[in-house]
Motif scaffolding. Structure first.
Motif, mmCIF file in Angstrom:
data_model
loop_
_atom_site.group_PDB
_atom_site.id
_atom_site.type_symbol
_atom_site.label_atom_id
_atom_site.label_comp_id
_atom_site.label_asym_id
_atom_site.label_seq_id
_atom_site.Cartn_x
_atom_site.Cartn_y
_atom_site.Cartn_z
ATOM 1 N N ASP A 265 0.864 -1.181 0.000
ATOM 2 C CA ASP A 265 0.000 0.000 0.000
ATOM 3 C C ASP A 265 0.899 1.229 0.000
ATOM 4 O O ASP A 265 1.532 1.557 0.995
ATOM 5 C CB ASP A 265 -0.902 -0.014 1.240
ATOM 6 N N SER A 269 -2.141 5.947 3.901
ATOM 7 C CA SER A 269 -3.058 5.292 4.831
ATOM 8 C C SER A 269 -2.714 5.638 6.269
ATOM 9 O O SER A 269 -1.552 5.868 6.615
ATOM 10 C CB SER A 269 -3.004 3.768 4.653
ATOM 11 N N THR A 274 -3.147 0.293 8.734
ATOM 12 C CA THR A 274 -2.098 -0.590 8.206
ATOM 13 C C THR A 274 -1.766 -1.679 9.216
ATOM 14 O O THR A 274 -1.521 -2.840 8.833
ATOM 15 C CB THR A 274 -0.841 0.221 7.851
ATOM 16 N N GLY A 290 3.242 -1.582 4.150
ATOM 17 C CA GLY A 290 2.669 -0.238 4.101
ATOM 18 C C GLY A 290 3.799 0.745 3.865
ATOM 19 O O GLY A 290 4.711 0.850 4.688
ATOM 20 N N GLY A 343 2.516 -0.985 10.761
ATOM 21 C CA GLY A 343 2.254 0.326 10.169
ATOM 22 C C GLY A 343 3.355 1.343 10.356
ATOM 23 O O GLY A 343 3.122 2.549 10.157
ATOM 24 N N HIS A 346 3.938 3.811 7.328
ATOM 25 C CA HIS A 346 2.917 4.846 7.174
ATOM 26 C C HIS A 346 2.939 5.823 8.343
ATOM 27 O O HIS A 346 2.616 7.013 8.164
ATOM 28 C CB HIS A 346 1.535 4.205 7.039
#
Length: 633
Positions: A265, A269, A274, A290, A343, A346
């Motif tokens: 991704d 986000s 994530t 992510g 995550g 991100h």
């Protein structure tokens, strides 16, 4: 690439491996040769190996695989019967797994005729029981002659080579330009954009039409053929809007994905989303990364700053492609680093954007004071900024501001014709919410978000301006002296902005055991991204000594020199009717941070008075709490 031939003893791994390596003109390595003497003795005696025996052996092979991949690839014969063993070997991005299969009777007959091998035929039953057959990779029968087995494998390889190395979903500004960047670096690509009649039609195909000569890029408007066009394990980069759209896209992709496939991704986000997606896809044996991407349209096209986090094996699969397209730092190294689990990538991009908000607001406030307090013409403001670019204040946002100030339309500055309502996409607000959640002082960067929120209330501001008719008094006298102080105030604010952002990363990293490497993060931000600057280059070395900017010797020395100028500029601005929320918050953040004895003791007394919340004393043991009946009876 590395081809791993695996299967039980006697399936022909060594014979087929030697023939295949000759056919492909790459080295052949027999995993059995990496066994220590003790393992060979146990197997010769018919004693099955334990995990304690196998894991060091497999880790040794994995270390060698990294070297083989850098040297152009290899063929490896290795039993690798169990999935947990194969995971140890997944250390390079391109591995083709080939399971050599045969009936127990066929293998037994081969073992009976084999002479001089240390593997005892009695271990066949144990190996058959241990073998876990995965969904990924190729299964090839060894009933054929070895030459025919090699022929079948080479045919499969030939078919694989006709498929794309990576796929990109979403042909918006970022997705399209990343695709063109990858194509420039000789990557075979499949690109896909959804088909919405009357809205989004043949979007991917139009990318090819606008860029003729991209023979290694294929365009799709339907998901199934797009996914079928990718090499296995599939690698899919999603460049689509954050939020529920990502979840819907993942749901549509799942039927076309196999264990070991990878989703990336690359949008903005929320890092908590994530985290959730990482755990969800891990349960399905899929890899998820992510990745923060910074640099805007130009960066995506010619070299972005990349911040991938999530599954480290997934990162290894795409790292060779991403390293080719990333911007290069001042030492020529790619501006990409594995940030951390789930995550983390991100999250770091979110903080990047928060610092970006602060940097933009600081320039806007400094520009506004030059324009309306000092009453300088646009060209003179641009010239002042240009002189700052020759110092350690050099940064990308200041550079583009100079171009903006000099842009004219019909002989007039274009900037004067732009409505003063600043938009935002949410990442700044997420940072503020995260700072509140983790109890991190974030006022200076919070003000950058709030300033945009207030700017968006244009009708309200117009009415209020008419009611209050605020007077703004120019300060033309002492212009040069004020410009010098303004320059110092700007640089002080930038240091404070960065301290706030990195302080948030430090707190979240420690609470989540992410072990973020701030020197590496700063290095990745030295080029390609929006907040690249000379200051960021200095932070690369600073963070090797100390994770707190304000406690570093160079920062202490600089801010001691800038403090009075920042205070003076803020005081003059406020006295003369000019709003400078970020500069004001910066000096307050700084003064609060360097105050050993603050007014918070009164707040604690108030809390204890009305809520019996207790307090600690400076003349008592640490951790001991007290309560007082404050009202005199």
């Amino acid at each position: 690439m590395i081809i791993v031939l695996y299967g039980v003893t006697g399936c022909g791994k060594t014979t087929i491996g030697a023939l295949l390596s000759a056919q492909l003109n790459v080295p052949f390595y027999d995993g059995d040769h990496f066994h220590p003497v003790a393992n060979k003795q146990k197997m010769n005696a018919g004693i099955p190996l334990t995990d304690e025996d196998r894991i060091p052996w497999l880790k040794n092979i994995a270390g060698n695989m990294i070297s083989w991949e850098k040297q152009g690839g290899a063929v490896l014969a290795c039993s690798a019967l169990n999935e947990k063993y194969r995971k140890i070997l997944k250390v390079v991005p391109q591995i083709h797994w080939v399971l050599l299969q045969g009936s127990k009777s066929l293998i037994k007959s081969r073992l009976a005729s084999r002479i001089g091998h240390f593997m005892n035929p009695a271990l066949l039953d144990s190996q058959m029981d241990t073998l876990e057959i995965p969904d990924y990779g190729w299964k090839v029968s060894v009933k054929m002659k070895p030459e025919n087995v090699v022929e079948e494998i080479t045919k499969k390889l030939s078919t694989m080579e006709s498929k794309s190395e990576i796929g990109i979903i979403g042909m918006g500004v970022m997705g399209k330009n990343l695709a063109l960047n990858l194509a420039d670096h000789q990557t075979s690509l499949s690109i896909y954009n959804r088909h919405l009649p009357g809205k989004e039609e043949k979007v991917a195909q139009k990318v090819l039409e606008a860029n003729p000569g991209l023979s290694q890029v294929r365009a799709f408007g339907q998901l199934k053929p797009f996914m079928e066009s990718l090499q296995s394990p599939k690698k899919v980069l999603m460049m689509i809007p954050a939020g529920e759209v990502i979840d819907h896209q993942i749901d549509e992709l799942l039927p076309f994905m196999n264990p070991g496939d990878l989703l990336v991704d690359g949008g903005n986000s929320n890092y908590k989303d994530t985290n959730t997606r990482s755990r969800f896809l891990k349960e399905k044996d899929l890899l998820f990364v992510g990745m923060g991407v910074s640099g805007g349209e130009e960066g995506a096209r010619f070299g972005p700053s990349l911040m991938p986090g999530g599954d480290q094996q997934g990162f290894l699969q795409v790292a060779p492609f991403l390293e080719k397209i990333a911007a290069k730092d001042f030492k020529g190294k790619a501006c990409i680093t594995y940030v951390g689990p789930e995550g983390a990538g991100h999250f770091v991009k979110m903080v990047h954007n928060s610092i970006e908000y602060g940097e933009m607001q600081a320039i806007a406030e400094v520009y506004y004071l030059m324009r309306h307090y000092l009453a300088l013409p646009m060209e003179e403001i641009a010239a002042n900024f240009e002189s700052w670019m020759d110092s350690d204040m050099s940064n990308y946002l200041l550079e583009i501001t100079i171009d903006i100030l000099r842009k004219k339309e019909a002989g007039e500055p274009l900037l004067d014709k732009i409505l003063d309502q600043a938009a935002q996409k949410g990442t700044g607000g997420w940072s503020v919410a995260t700072a509140l959640e983790y109890g991190v002082p974030y006022g200076v960067l919070t003000e950058a978000v709030m300033a945009r929120n207030l700017s968006a209330r244009k009708p309200f501001r117009m009415i209020a301006a008419g009611l209050y008719t605020p007077e703004k008094i120019s300060g033309i006298e002492g212009k040069e002296a004020f410009l010098d102080k303004l320059q110092a105030a700007y640089q002080a604010t930038r240091i404070i902005n960065h301290d706030a952002g990195f302080s948030l990363m430090l707190e979240v990293s420690e609470k989540n055991n992410w072990n973020l490497n701030f020197s590496e993060i700063a290095r990745v931000w030295t080029n390609g991204c929006i907040i690249r600057s000379r200051l960021m280059e200095e932070l690369v070395d600073l963070f090797q000594e100390n994770n707190r900017i304000l406690l570093n010797y160079e920062a202490v020395t600089a801010l001691k020199g800038y403090q009075n100028d920042l205070s003076y500029v803020v005081g003059q601005a406020l006295q003369h009717g000019f709003s400078v929320p970020l500069l004001s918050s910066a000096i307050n953040y700084f003064l609060g941070a360097i105050t050993a004895d603050s007014s918070a003791n009164l707040i604690q007394a108030q809390r204890d008075y009305f809520g019996a919340h207790t307090y600690q004393r400076i003349d008592a043991d640490s951790g001991e709490h007290f309560h007082t009946e404050w009202k005199a009876k």
